[in-house]
Design a protein around this motif. Structure first.
Motif, PDB file in Angstrom:
ATOM      1  N   ASP A 177     -55.619 -16.712  14.071  1.00 26.06           N
ATOM      2  CA  ASP A 177     -54.422 -17.243  14.715  1.00 26.06           C
ATOM      3  C   ASP A 177     -54.633 -18.728  14.998  1.00 26.06           C
ATOM      4  OD1 ASP A 177     -52.117 -17.682  16.188  1.00 26.06           O
ATOM      5  OD2 ASP A 177     -52.851 -16.647  17.975  1.00 26.06           O
ATOM      6  N   GLU A 178     -54.377 -19.553  13.992  1.00 25.21           N
ATOM      7  CA  GLU A 178     -54.667 -20.981  14.106  1.00 25.21           C
ATOM      8  C   GLU A 178     -53.950 -21.636  15.281  1.00 25.21           C
ATOM      9  OE1 GLU A 178     -53.437 -19.686  11.234  1.00 25.21           O
ATOM     10  OE2 GLU A 178     -54.949 -19.983   9.690  1.00 25.21           O
ATOM     11  N   SER A 179     -52.636 -21.438  15.395  1.00 24.75           N
ATOM     12  CA  SER A 179     -51.888 -22.110  16.463  1.00 24.75           C
ATOM     13  C   SER A 179     -52.275 -21.568  17.831  1.00 24.75           C
ATOM     14  CB  SER A 179     -50.386 -22.005  16.230  1.00 24.75           C
ATOM     15  OG  SER A 179     -49.975 -20.650  16.212  1.00 24.75           O
ATOM     16  N   GLY A 180     -52.559 -20.264  17.922  1.00 31.49           N
ATOM     17  CA  GLY A 180     -53.006 -19.691  19.181  1.00 31.49           C
ATOM     18  C   GLY A 180     -54.354 -20.239  19.601  1.00 31.49           C
ATOM     19  N   MET A 181     -55.259 -20.393  18.645  1.00 37.58           N
ATOM     20  CA  MET A 181     -56.576 -20.946  18.938  1.00 37.58           C
ATOM     21  C   MET A 181     -56.450 -22.403  19.377  1.00 37.58           C
ATOM     22  SD  MET A 181     -59.816 -20.530  19.232  1.00 37.58           S
ATOM     23  CE  MET A 181     -60.202 -19.020  18.376  1.00 37.58           C
ATOM     24  N   GLU A 182     -55.578 -23.144  18.712  1.00 40.30           N
ATOM     25  CA  GLU A 182     -55.355 -24.541  19.095  1.00 40.30           C
ATOM     26  C   GLU A 182     -54.882 -24.617  20.545  1.00 40.30           C
ATOM     27  OE1 GLU A 182     -52.955 -28.512  17.586  1.00 40.30           O
ATOM     28  OE2 GLU A 182     -52.456 -26.575  16.698  1.00 40.30           O
ATOM     29  N   ALA A 183     -53.964 -23.738  20.935  1.00 39.18           N
ATOM     30  CA  ALA A 183     -53.447 -23.723  22.307  1.00 39.18           C
ATOM     31  C   ALA A 183     -54.537 -23.339  23.306  1.00 39.18           C
ATOM     32  CB  ALA A 183     -52.268 -22.757  22.403  1.00 39.18           C
ATOM     33  N   ARG A 184     -55.356 -22.341  22.966  1.00 38.89           N
ATOM     34  CA  ARG A 184     -56.434 -21.928  23.874  1.00 38.89           C
ATOM     35  C   ARG A 184     -57.477 -23.028  24.051  1.00 38.89           C
ATOM     36  NH1 ARG A 184     -55.289 -17.340  21.068  1.00 38.89           N
ATOM     37  NH2 ARG A 184     -57.066 -17.469  19.654  1.00 38.89           N
ATOM     38  N   LEU A 185     -57.784 -23.719  22.977  1.00 41.20           N
ATOM     39  CA  LEU A 185     -58.774 -24.792  23.070  1.00 41.20           C
ATOM     40  C   LEU A 185     -58.222 -26.009  23.804  1.00 41.20           C
ATOM     41  CD1 LEU A 185     -60.398 -24.557  19.539  1.00 41.20           C
ATOM     42  CD2 LEU A 185     -61.448 -23.955  21.722  1.00 41.20           C
ATOM     43  N   ALA A 186     -56.912 -26.177  23.808  1.00 40.21           N
ATOM     44  CA  ALA A 186     -56.295 -27.319  24.504  1.00 40.21           C
ATOM     45  C   ALA A 186     -56.454 -27.198  26.016  1.00 40.21           C
ATOM     46  CB  ALA A 186     -54.827 -27.430  24.124  1.00 40.21           C
ATOM     47  N   GLU A 187     -56.525 -25.962  26.525  1.00 48.19           N
ATOM     48  CA  GLU A 187     -56.648 -25.766  27.975  1.00 48.19           C
ATOM     49  C   GLU A 187     -57.888 -26.454  28.550  1.00 48.19           C
ATOM     50  OE1 GLU A 187     -56.168 -21.654  29.037  1.00 48.19           O
ATOM     51  OE2 GLU A 187     -54.360 -21.495  27.800  1.00 48.19           O
ATOM     52  N   PRO A 188     -59.075 -26.305  27.930  1.00 50.08           N
ATOM     53  CA  PRO A 188     -60.239 -27.035  28.445  1.00 50.08           C
ATOM     54  C   PRO A 188     -60.367 -28.439  27.827  1.00 50.08           C
ATOM     55  CG  PRO A 188     -60.977 -25.468  26.812  1.00 50.08           C
ATOM     56  CD  PRO A 188     -59.481 -25.262  26.980  1.00 50.08           C
ATOM     57  N   ARG A 189     -59.267 -28.941  27.275  1.00 51.75           N
ATOM     58  CA  ARG A 189     -59.181 -30.291  26.695  1.00 51.75           C
ATOM     59  C   ARG A 189     -60.053 -30.468  25.452  1.00 51.75           C
ATOM     60  NH1 ARG A 189     -59.343 -34.819  31.066  1.00 51.75           N
ATOM     61  NH2 ARG A 189     -58.631 -35.910  29.222  1.00 51.75           N
ATOM     62  N   ILE A 190     -60.087 -29.425  24.610  1.00 45.70           N
ATOM     63  CA  ILE A 190     -60.751 -29.517  23.309  1.00 45.70           C
ATOM     64  C   ILE A 190     -59.642 -29.729  22.288  1.00 45.70           C
ATOM     65  CG2 ILE A 190     -62.150 -28.326  21.577  1.00 45.70           C
ATOM     66  CD1 ILE A 190     -63.354 -26.719  23.954  1.00 45.70           C
ATOM     67  N   ASN A 191     -59.584 -30.909  21.730  1.00 44.39           N
ATOM     68  CA  ASN A 191     -58.507 -31.264  20.810  1.00 44.39           C
ATOM     69  C   ASN A 191     -58.882 -30.920  19.379  1.00 44.39           C
ATOM     70  OD1 ASN A 191     -56.839 -32.413  22.855  1.00 44.39           O
ATOM     71  ND2 ASN A 191     -58.196 -34.179  22.864  1.00 44.39           N
ATOM     72  N   VAL A 192     -58.108 -30.020  18.804  1.00 40.44           N
ATOM     73  CA  VAL A 192     -58.263 -29.628  17.406  1.00 40.44           C
ATOM     74  C   VAL A 192     -56.887 -29.659  16.768  1.00 40.44           C
ATOM     75  CG1 VAL A 192     -60.281 -28.177  17.876  1.00 40.44           C
ATOM     76  CG2 VAL A 192     -58.005 -27.159  17.870  1.00 40.44           C
ATOM     77  N   ASP A 193     -56.856 -29.439  15.491  1.00 41.60           N
ATOM     78  CA  ASP A 193     -55.610 -29.419  14.742  1.00 41.60           C
ATOM     79  C   ASP A 193     -55.574 -28.134  13.933  1.00 41.60           C
ATOM     80  OD1 ASP A 193     -53.232 -30.339  13.617  1.00 41.60           O
ATOM     81  OD2 ASP A 193     -54.275 -31.349  11.979  1.00 41.60           O
ATOM     82  N   SER A 194     -54.501 -27.351  14.088  1.00 39.47           N
ATOM     83  CA  SER A 194     -54.428 -26.108  13.325  1.00 39.47           C
ATOM     84  C   SER A 194     -53.875 -26.381  11.937  1.00 39.47           C
ATOM     85  CB  SER A 194     -53.574 -25.062  14.050  1.00 39.47           C
ATOM     86  OG  SER A 194     -52.261 -25.507  14.218  1.00 39.47           O
ATOM     87  N   ARG A 195     -54.423 -25.676  10.976  1.00 35.84           N
ATOM     88  CA  ARG A 195     -54.007 -25.772   9.571  1.00 35.84           C
ATOM     89  C   ARG A 195     -53.597 -24.371   9.132  1.00 35.84           C
ATOM     90  NH1 ARG A 195     -53.490 -31.112   8.882  1.00 35.84           N
ATOM     91  NH2 ARG A 195     -55.412 -32.236   9.216  1.00 35.84           N
ATOM     92  N   PRO A 196     -52.295 -24.067   9.143  1.00 36.21           N
ATOM     93  CA  PRO A 196     -51.838 -22.708   8.806  1.00 36.21           C
ATOM     94  C   PRO A 196     -52.437 -22.200   7.490  1.00 36.21           C
ATOM     95  CG  PRO A 196     -50.013 -24.011   9.622  1.00 36.21           C
ATOM     96  CD  PRO A 196     -51.179 -24.954   9.453  1.00 36.21           C
ATOM     97  N   GLY A 197     -53.040 -21.025   7.575  1.00 37.79           N
ATOM     98  CA  GLY A 197     -53.647 -20.419   6.409  1.00 37.79           C
ATOM     99  C   GLY A 197     -55.052 -20.900   6.106  1.00 37.79           C
TER     100      GLY A 197
END
Length: 71
Positions: free
Chosen positions: A35-55
């Motif tokens: 779940d790329e977008s879900g993981m991106e959102a979860r990591l954003a909470e502790p201020r870990i900035n990533v970028d999701s790439r669907p698929g």
């Protein structure tokens, strides 16, 4: 840092979905997750900035402001 991130992901049984050969890769590392977008959102909470790439996964871009414990 890129090599450390690749090795840490593999040690945890995660699939690295980007080039891993040092002579062919850049600094970014894409790690496959369900779940790329879900993981991106979860990591954003502790201020870990990533970028999701669907698929493809979640893209991490370590830079000079990070050190290995950050990853």
């Amino acid at each position: 840092m890129t090599q450390y991130l690749i090795e840490s992901a593999r040690e945890r049984g995660l699939h690295v979905n980007s080039e891993t050969r040092p002579e062919r890769r850049g600094a970014s590392v894409v790690i496959k997750v369900d779940d790329e977008s879900g993981m991106e959102a979860r990591l954003a909470e502790p201020r870990i900035n990533v970028d999701s790439r669907p698929g493809a996964g979640v893209r991490f871009g370590p830079n000079g402001f990070h050190n290995n414990p950050d990853l």
